[in-house]
Structures are given as structure tokens and as C-alpha cells.
Design a protein around this motif. Structure first.
Motif, PDB file in Angstrom:
ATOM      1  N   GLY A  82       0.815  -1.212   0.000  1.00 21.71           N
ATOM      2  CA  GLY A  82       0.000   0.000   0.000  1.00 21.71           C
ATOM      3  C   GLY A  82       0.847   1.259   0.000  1.00 21.71           C
ATOM      4  O   GLY A  82       0.527   2.237  -0.687  1.00 21.71           O
ATOM      5  N   LEU A  83       1.941   1.244   0.746  1.00 16.95           N
ATOM      6  CA  LEU A  83       2.835   2.395   0.798  1.00 16.95           C
ATOM      7  C   LEU A  83       3.462   2.664  -0.568  1.00 16.95           C
ATOM      8  O   LEU A  83       3.486   3.799  -1.053  1.00 16.95           O
ATOM      9  N   LEU A  84       3.963   1.601  -1.204  1.00 24.19           N
ATOM     10  CA  LEU A  84       4.578   1.755  -2.521  1.00 24.19           C
ATOM     11  C   LEU A  84       3.548   2.144  -3.582  1.00 24.19           C
ATOM     12  O   LEU A  84       3.842   2.915  -4.506  1.00 24.19           O
ATOM     13  N   TRP A  85       2.329   1.614  -3.457  1.00 20.33           N
ATOM     14  CA  TRP A  85       1.283   1.926  -4.424  1.00 20.33           C
ATOM     15  C   TRP A  85       0.939   3.410  -4.381  1.00 20.33           C
ATOM     16  O   TRP A  85       0.827   4.071  -5.419  1.00 20.33           O
ATOM     17  N   MET A  86       0.802   3.944  -3.163  1.00 22.03           N
ATOM     18  CA  MET A  86       0.484   5.363  -3.049  1.00 22.03           C
ATOM     19  C   MET A  86       1.664   6.231  -3.487  1.00 22.03           C
ATOM     20  O   MET A  86       1.471   7.300  -4.077  1.00 22.03           O
ATOM     21  N   ALA A  87       2.888   5.759  -3.242  1.00 24.40           N
ATOM     22  CA  ALA A  87       4.058   6.476  -3.736  1.00 24.40           C
ATOM     23  C   ALA A  87       4.048   6.495  -5.266  1.00 24.40           C
ATOM     24  O   ALA A  87       4.412   7.499  -5.896  1.00 24.40           O
ATOM     25  N   GLY A  88       3.629   5.386  -5.867  1.00 31.73           N
ATOM     26  CA  GLY A  88       3.518   5.328  -7.316  1.00 31.73           C
ATOM     27  C   GLY A  88       2.452   6.266  -7.849  1.00 31.73           C
ATOM     28  O   GLY A  88       2.629   6.901  -8.906  1.00 31.73           O
ATOM     29  N   MET A  89       1.341   6.374  -7.149  1.00 35.81           N
ATOM     30  CA  MET A  89       0.289   7.305  -7.565  1.00 35.81           C
ATOM     31  C   MET A  89       0.789   8.743  -7.511  1.00 35.81           C
ATOM     32  O   MET A  89       0.533   9.549  -8.423  1.00 35.81           O
ATOM     33  N   LEU A  90       1.509   9.076  -6.435  1.00 39.96           N
ATOM     34  CA  LEU A  90       2.088  10.411  -6.324  1.00 39.96           C
ATOM     35  C   LEU A  90       3.070  10.653  -7.468  1.00 39.96           C
ATOM     36  O   LEU A  90       3.065  11.718  -8.099  1.00 39.96           O
ATOM     37  N   ALA A  91       3.890   9.641  -7.738  1.00 39.32           N
ATOM     38  CA  ALA A  91       4.872   9.758  -8.828  1.00 39.32           C
ATOM     39  C   ALA A  91       4.187   9.962 -10.168  1.00 39.32           C
ATOM     40  O   ALA A  91       4.640  10.756 -11.006  1.00 39.32           O
ATOM     41  N   ALA A  92       3.079   9.245 -10.396  1.00 37.71           N
ATOM     42  CA  ALA A  92       2.373   9.346 -11.676  1.00 37.71           C
ATOM     43  C   ALA A  92       1.875  10.765 -11.930  1.00 37.71           C
ATOM     44  O   ALA A  92       1.873  11.241 -13.076  1.00 37.71           O
ATOM     45  N   HIS A  93       1.458  11.464 -10.876  1.00 35.53           N
ATOM     46  CA  HIS A  93       0.994  12.838 -11.036  1.00 35.53           C
ATOM     47  C   HIS A  93       2.140  13.780 -11.410  1.00 35.53           C
ATOM     48  O   HIS A  93       1.907  14.817 -12.042  1.00 35.53           O
ATOM     49  N   HIS A  94       3.353  13.427 -11.006  1.00 41.94           N
ATOM     50  CA  HIS A  94       4.502  14.275 -11.314  1.00 41.94           C
ATOM     51  C   HIS A  94       5.190  13.896 -12.623  1.00 41.94           C
ATOM     52  O   HIS A  94       5.771  14.757 -13.282  1.00 41.94           O
ATOM     53  N   MET A  95       5.154  12.615 -12.974  1.00 43.64           N
ATOM     54  CA  MET A  95       5.900  12.144 -14.128  1.00 43.64           C
ATOM     55  C   MET A  95       5.197  12.415 -15.458  1.00 43.64           C
ATOM     56  O   MET A  95       5.818  12.373 -16.518  1.00 43.64           O
ATOM     57  N   TYR A  96       3.894  12.677 -15.427  1.00 44.18           N
ATOM     58  CA  TYR A  96       3.125  12.880 -16.669  1.00 44.18           C
ATOM     59  C   TYR A  96       2.346  14.194 -16.610  1.00 44.18           C
ATOM     60  O   TYR A  96       1.116  14.210 -16.557  1.00 44.18           O
ATOM     61  N   PRO A  97       3.054  15.317 -16.599  1.00 42.30           N
ATOM     62  CA  PRO A  97       2.361  16.601 -16.592  1.00 42.30           C
ATOM     63  C   PRO A  97       1.738  16.903 -17.953  1.00 42.30           C
ATOM     64  O   PRO A  97       1.998  16.216 -18.950  1.00 42.30           O
ATOM     65  N   HIS A  98       0.915  17.939 -18.015  1.00 43.97           N
ATOM     66  CA  HIS A  98       0.495  18.453 -19.311  1.00 43.97           C
ATOM     67  C   HIS A  98       1.739  18.938 -20.056  1.00 43.97           C
ATOM     68  O   HIS A  98       2.752  19.300 -19.429  1.00 43.97           O
ATOM     69  N   LEU A  99       1.653  18.975 -21.385  1.00 41.85           N
ATOM     70  CA  LEU A  99       2.797  19.421 -22.185  1.00 41.85           C
ATOM     71  C   LEU A  99       2.350  20.463 -23.208  1.00 41.85           C
ATOM     72  O   LEU A  99       1.325  20.299 -23.868  1.00 41.85           O
ATOM     73  N   LEU A 100       3.165  21.509 -23.328  1.00 40.83           N
ATOM     74  CA  LEU A 100       2.932  22.539 -24.348  1.00 40.83           C
ATOM     75  C   LEU A 100       4.107  22.530 -25.314  1.00 40.83           C
ATOM     76  O   LEU A 100       5.259  22.726 -24.901  1.00 40.83           O
ATOM     77  N   THR A 101       3.825  22.282 -26.592  1.00 39.03           N
ATOM     78  CA  THR A 101       4.862  22.299 -27.624  1.00 39.03           C
ATOM     79  C   THR A 101       4.578  23.451 -28.586  1.00 39.03           C
ATOM     80  O   THR A 101       3.630  24.222 -28.402  1.00 39.03           O
TER      81      THR A 101
END
Length: 204
Positions: A82-101
Motif C-alpha cells: 500500500g505504501l509503494l502503491w500510493m508512492a507510485g500514484m504520487l509519482a504518476a501525477h509528477h511524471m506525466y504533466p500536461h505538455l505545451l509544444t
């Protein structure tokens, strides 16, 4: 509502996304190639960090309170997962931001939802803070269901009006909308950046 037959596939994909995101965070490889990131994780980061801190304290406490070694082991495994899963969820919000090209705006949520908006197809962009009901990340709203909202923390704060309606293909189904709403941590800067990248006579 998602059909029951699709639920196992959905959970498997979500599990994969979580671990891939955690791996990206540990290796410091956010998915931002070719564009300027627009962050949205700030809306939920405090919640995830609070959960992680509480879980980190709870795991050893439960281990000490349970007197049976087999149950201790099970509780430890579940707690660590559960700890790692929530860490992964937090990471997912940071690793895939919106992108402007230079050519498009990609509105994203985690690893799987990505709405590509060509800048040439954007009529107007503005700040527009709105709240939503329900747990869905993607919602069609408006009198004629013409706004596709990518919701974070029950809110969006930026509104993109398109010249013509577009159909977006997502893991949650196909949505046709003439407006896209989403959340950005710094909405004023985001709106200014999108306007600067747009066709000059449509940037107002």
C-alpha cells in the motif's frame, strides 16, 4: 459506469501504470520530451504525502501490536504494498504533466489519458475555476455536454475553447467536445504560455 467485464483489465493497467511511474520517479525520467511541462500535481500532493507519512508510522505500529508472526508478515506485506502503491500514484501525477509544444497542447492525467489539442484549433483560453461532483476523472458537462473536463481534486481552473468540436479517444471511451477544461498548478502562467504559443489573432 465501467462494464464489469472491463474492471480486471482496468485494474491491471492501473497497476502497471503505478509501477512504471514509480520507476520513472526513482530514475528521474519524467515524460516531458519535446515540450514544456505544465504541472498539476500540486492539487493532490498534500493528500498523498499525508497518506505516506501515516502509513510509514502505521506499518511498524501494527507489527508491534499483532502477536502472531504469520499475521504480522501478512500485515507487513500489505502495508508495504500500500505504501509503494500510493508512492507510485504520487509519482504518476509528477511524471506525466500536461505538455505545451510549438504545435499542440497535450492535456494529461497520469499515464493513460492524453488529449492532444493542436494550437491552430484553439479559439480561446482563459482562467475558469469550477468544481465538479462525482469521482470520474473525465466528465462531459454543459447544457449540451460540450465541455470535456479533466478533473483533479474535484476541480478545473483553465478552459480551452476550440474552433470546432473534436472527438477524443480515451481509455474511458470516446468524447466529442468543443471545450476542454483542466487543472494547472499555476493557471495564470499556463494561460499566458498557451496564448503566446497560439496563432496571434486567436490569442486574446
Amino acid at each position: 459506469m465501467r462494464p464489469l467485464t472491463q474492471l480486471p483489465r482496468h485494474f491491471v493497467r492501473l497497476e502497471i501504470d503505478i509501477w512504471v511511474s514509480l520507476a520513472r520517479a526513482l530514475t528521474r525520467r519524467p515524460d516531458i520530451a519535446g515540450g514544456t511541462p505544465i504541472r498539476y500535481a500540486g492539487a493532490v500532493s498534500a493528500f498523498f504525502w499525508a497518506f505516506l507519512v501515516i502509513s510509514a508510522v502505521e506499518i511498524p505500529a501494527v507489527h508491534l501490536l499483532i502477536p502472531w508472526p504469520p499475521v504480522q508478515l501478512i500485515a507487513l506485506i500489505l502495508g508495504a504494498w500500500g505504501l509503494l502503491w500510493m508512492a507510485g500514484m504520487l509519482a504518476a501525477h509528477h511524471m506525466y504533466p500536461h505538455l505545451l509544444t510549438d504545435e499542440h497542447l497535450r492535456v494529461r492525467y497520469l499515464r493513460r489519458v492524453a488529449l492532444d489539442l493542436p494550437l491552430a484549433d484553439i479559439r480561446a483560453v482563459r482562467n475558469d475555476l469550477r468544481a465538479y461532483d462525482g469521482p470520474k476523472t473525465l466528465q462531459l458537462t454543459g447544457l449540451n455536454d460540450t465541455t470535456l473536463a479533466v478533473i483533479l481534486g474535484s476541480s478545473t481552473n483553465i478552459r480551452i475553447d476550440l474552433i470546432d468540436p473534436r472527438t477524443f479517444h480515451t481509455p474511458h471511451g470516446d468524447f466529442t467536445a468543443s471545450t476542454v477544461a483542466f487543472w494547472a498548478d499555476d493557471p495564470q502562467t499556463t494561460v499566458a504560455s498557451i496564448r503566446a504559443a497560439m496563432v496571434p489573432d486567436r490569442a486574446a
